[in-house]
Design an enzyme around this catalytic site. Structure first.
Site, PDB file in Angstrom:
ATOM      1  N   ASP A  30      39.457  32.045  30.108  1.00 36.80           N
ATOM      2  CA  ASP A  30      39.820  32.380  31.488  1.00 36.80           C
ATOM      3  C   ASP A  30      41.341  32.431  31.600  1.00 36.80           C
ATOM      4  O   ASP A  30      42.033  31.506  31.174  1.00 36.80           O
ATOM      5  CB  ASP A  30      39.232  31.341  32.457  1.00 36.80           C
ATOM      6  CG  ASP A  30      39.287  31.801  33.894  1.00 36.80           C
ATOM      7  OD1 ASP A  30      38.217  31.947  34.509  1.00 36.80           O
ATOM      8  OD2 ASP A  30      40.406  32.023  34.412  1.00 36.80           O
ATOM      9  N   ILE A  31      41.835  33.499  32.210  1.00 35.85           N
ATOM     10  CA  ILE A  31      43.287  33.694  32.316  1.00 35.85           C
ATOM     11  C   ILE A  31      43.920  32.678  33.265  1.00 35.85           C
ATOM     12  O   ILE A  31      45.130  32.422  33.184  1.00 35.85           O
ATOM     13  CB  ILE A  31      43.580  35.147  32.775  1.00 35.85           C
ATOM     14  CG1 ILE A  31      44.974  35.579  32.374  1.00 35.85           C
ATOM     15  CG2 ILE A  31      43.351  35.312  34.265  1.00 35.85           C
ATOM     16  CD1 ILE A  31      45.207  37.088  32.534  1.00 35.85           C
ATOM     17  N   HIS A  98      29.393  36.063  35.655  1.00 33.98           N
ATOM     18  CA  HIS A  98      30.061  35.334  34.578  1.00 33.98           C
ATOM     19  C   HIS A  98      29.758  33.859  34.734  1.00 33.98           C
ATOM     20  O   HIS A  98      29.699  33.334  35.843  1.00 33.98           O
ATOM     21  CB  HIS A  98      31.577  35.567  34.609  1.00 33.98           C
ATOM     22  CG  HIS A  98      32.189  35.440  35.958  1.00 33.98           C
ATOM     23  ND1 HIS A  98      32.104  36.451  36.899  1.00 33.98           N
ATOM     24  CD2 HIS A  98      32.875  34.432  36.544  1.00 33.98           C
ATOM     25  CE1 HIS A  98      32.723  36.069  38.006  1.00 33.98           C
ATOM     26  NE2 HIS A  98      33.193  34.837  37.825  1.00 33.98           N
ATOM     27  N   HIS A 100      31.163  30.251  34.023  1.00 29.75           N
ATOM     28  CA  HIS A 100      32.350  29.468  33.672  1.00 29.75           C
ATOM     29  C   HIS A 100      31.916  28.280  32.830  1.00 29.75           C
ATOM     30  O   HIS A 100      30.910  27.622  33.139  1.00 29.75           O
ATOM     31  CB  HIS A 100      33.017  28.877  34.913  1.00 29.75           C
ATOM     32  CG  HIS A 100      33.629  29.856  35.854  1.00 29.75           C
ATOM     33  ND1 HIS A 100      34.980  30.104  35.907  1.00 29.75           N
ATOM     34  CD2 HIS A 100      33.073  30.642  36.812  1.00 29.75           C
ATOM     35  CE1 HIS A 100      35.238  30.989  36.867  1.00 29.75           C
ATOM     36  NE2 HIS A 100      34.094  31.326  37.429  1.00 29.75           N
TER      37      HIS A 100
HETATM   38  P1  AMP Z   1      35.091  33.769  39.993  1.00 27.65           P
HETATM   39  O1  AMP Z   1      36.102  33.298  41.000  1.00 27.65           O
HETATM   40  O2  AMP Z   1      33.936  32.845  39.791  1.00 27.65           O
HETATM   41  O3  AMP Z   1      34.658  35.198  40.285  1.00 27.65           O
HETATM   42  O4  AMP Z   1      35.837  33.774  38.600  1.00 27.65           O
HETATM   43  C1  AMP Z   1      36.602  34.826  38.129  1.00 27.65           C
HETATM   44  C2  AMP Z   1      37.441  34.266  37.022  1.00 27.65           C
HETATM   45  O5  AMP Z   1      37.960  35.353  36.272  1.00 27.65           O
HETATM   46  C3  AMP Z   1      38.639  33.437  37.490  1.00 27.65           C
HETATM   47  O6  AMP Z   1      38.511  32.110  36.992  1.00 27.65           O
HETATM   48  C4  AMP Z   1      39.835  34.185  36.929  1.00 27.65           C
HETATM   49  O7  AMP Z   1      40.862  33.316  36.498  1.00 27.65           O
HETATM   50  C5  AMP Z   1      39.217  34.964  35.788  1.00 27.65           C
HETATM   51  N1  AMP Z   1      39.930  36.166  35.413  1.00 27.65           N
HETATM   52  C6  AMP Z   1      40.370  37.143  36.238  1.00 27.65           C
HETATM   53  N2  AMP Z   1      40.958  38.120  35.519  1.00 27.65           N
HETATM   54  C7  AMP Z   1      40.863  37.754  34.214  1.00 27.65           C
HETATM   55  C8  AMP Z   1      41.288  38.343  32.983  1.00 27.65           C
HETATM   56  N3  AMP Z   1      41.944  39.520  32.946  1.00 27.65           N
HETATM   57  N4  AMP Z   1      41.046  37.674  31.830  1.00 27.65           N
HETATM   58  C9  AMP Z   1      40.415  36.480  31.861  1.00 27.65           C
HETATM   59  N5  AMP Z   1      39.980  35.881  32.985  1.00 27.65           N
HETATM   60  C10 AMP Z   1      40.212  36.501  34.145  1.00 27.65           C
END
Ligand code: AMP
Ligand code: ZN
Length: 112
Positions: A30-31, A98, A100
């Site tokens: 996760d970024i 996704h 986590h």
């Molecule tokens: P959610 O809020 O459950 O939809 O989680 C989305 C997740 O995607 C967040 O924890 C972000 O930090 C992660 N995220 C968004 N863009 C990227 C990316 N380019 N690479 C990796 N993780 C990402």
């Protein structure tokens, strides 16, 4: 889905720090990590929200992929959390499902 961030990662159009990949799923860091270990496991098939899931085996595979990675990265015995956020009040921001997986620190409950 051409306008989906995670579909773009699957296609290789946006870079990601990949951990595991097979025909069905992709795992990457996760970024915006919220713990020392924080990675996401996504299906390669675009599914917008948990409400749209009708494939129990696929969701099971997301979970097993996460647990296998937690074991391989060495934090499974200490403990970790897997969570899927659904829609606005669930905190979902990317509309491609996704899972986590967070670990490496003491996590509190209930989540905010
Ligand atoms: P959610 O809020 O459950 O939809 O989680 C989305 C997740 O995607 C967040 O924890 C972000 O930090 C992660 N995220 C968004 N863009 C990227 C990316 N380019 N690479 C990796 N993780 C990402
Ligand atoms: Zn997608």
């Amino acid at each position: 889905m051409s306008d989906c961030l995670f579909c773009k990662i699957i296609a290789g159009d946006i870079p990601a720090d990949k951990i595991y990949e097979d025909d069905d799923v992709l795992a990457f860091h996760d970024i915006g990590a919220q713990a020392p270990h924080h990675f996401l496991v996504i299906p390669k098939k675009h599914i917008a929200t948990l409400n749209d899931v009708d494939d129990a085996a696929l969701v099971g595979k997301l979970t097993l992929t996460a647990t296998n990675i937690a074991k391989e990265l060495g934090f499974s015995d200490d403990g970790y959390r897997v969570v899927m956020n659904c829609n606005e009040q669930g905190g979902q921001t990317v509309y491609h499902i996704h899972l986590h997986c967070l670990g490496g620190r003491q996590l509190s409950w209930p989540p905010g």
